[in-house]
Design an enzyme around this catalytic site. Structure first.
Site, PDB file in Angstrom:
ATOM      1  N   ASN A   8      -4.568   5.137   3.657  1.00  0.00           N
ATOM      2  CA  ASN A   8      -4.477   3.659   4.028  1.00  0.00           C
ATOM      3  C   ASN A   8      -1.771   4.026   4.126  1.00  0.00           C
ATOM      4  O   ASN A   8      -2.004   3.415   3.789  1.00  0.00           O
ATOM      5  CB  ASN A   8      -4.722   2.803   4.242  1.00  0.00           C
ATOM      6  CG  ASN A   8      -4.327   2.042   2.658  1.00  0.00           C
ATOM      7  OD1 ASN A   8      -4.075   2.683   1.766  1.00  0.00           O
ATOM      8  ND2 ASN A   8      -4.840   1.155   2.268  1.00  0.00           N
ATOM      9  N   CYS A   9      -1.714   5.141   3.034  1.00  0.00           N
ATOM     10  CA  CYS A   9      -0.498   4.587   2.797  1.00  0.00           C
ATOM     11  C   CYS A   9       0.252   5.592   3.623  1.00  0.00           C
ATOM     12  O   CYS A   9       0.067   6.821   3.642  1.00  0.00           O
ATOM     13  CB  CYS A   9       0.120   5.872   1.253  1.00  0.00           C
ATOM     14  SG  CYS A   9       1.180   6.021   1.040  1.00  0.00           S
ATOM     15  N   ASP A  10       1.332   5.466   3.979  1.00  0.00           N
ATOM     16  CA  ASP A  10       1.828   5.899   5.572  1.00  0.00           C
ATOM     17  C   ASP A  10       2.370   7.161   4.419  1.00  0.00           C
ATOM     18  O   ASP A  10       3.110   7.932   5.784  1.00  0.00           O
ATOM     19  CB  ASP A  10       3.186   5.117   6.558  1.00  0.00           C
ATOM     20  CG  ASP A  10       2.797   3.367   7.365  1.00  0.00           C
ATOM     21  OD1 ASP A  10       1.246   4.241   6.678  1.00  0.00           O
ATOM     22  OD2 ASP A  10       3.203   2.796   7.153  1.00  0.00           O
TER      23      ASP A  10
END
Length: 103
Positions: A8-10
């Site tokens: 979920n890390c951009d």
């Protein structure tokens, strides 16, 4: 090539979009192999810790005094992301310098 990060890390998603052949390793689910973590710490030192993360902010002063490698083993989400392993070399983050080196 392996990319260690969070799904979920951009920043990790941006890197994966460019590095289509990279194997993604979710550090929350799988962790980082000890030998890779030792090599990363030798290369990047304390900058391997993400002191701007929510996990860091939730640690109390006593917990923050623990050795970085111990903290990273207990809280893998404290690692700056992404950590990219390519041909025996490690890269930290998704900066223009890293992009140029891997592009």
């Amino acid at each position: 090539m392996r990319l260690f990060g969070l799904k979920n890390c951009d920043t990790c998603r941006k890197a994966l979009k460019t590095l289509t052949s990279a194997e993604f390793v979710d550090v929350r689910a799988v962790g980082v192999p000890n030998e890779v973590m030792l090599q990363a710490f030798a290369a990047f030192g304390d900058s391997l810790l993400n002191t701007r993360s929510t996990t860091w902010r939730n640690l109390n002063a006593e917990q923050r005094k623990v050795a970085p490698l111990t903290l990273l083993a207990e809280h893998p989400t404290l690692m700056k992301r992404p950590l990219i392993e390519h041909e025996g070399e490690l890269f930290l983050g998704w900066t223009p310098k890293v992009q140029a080196a891997l592009g």
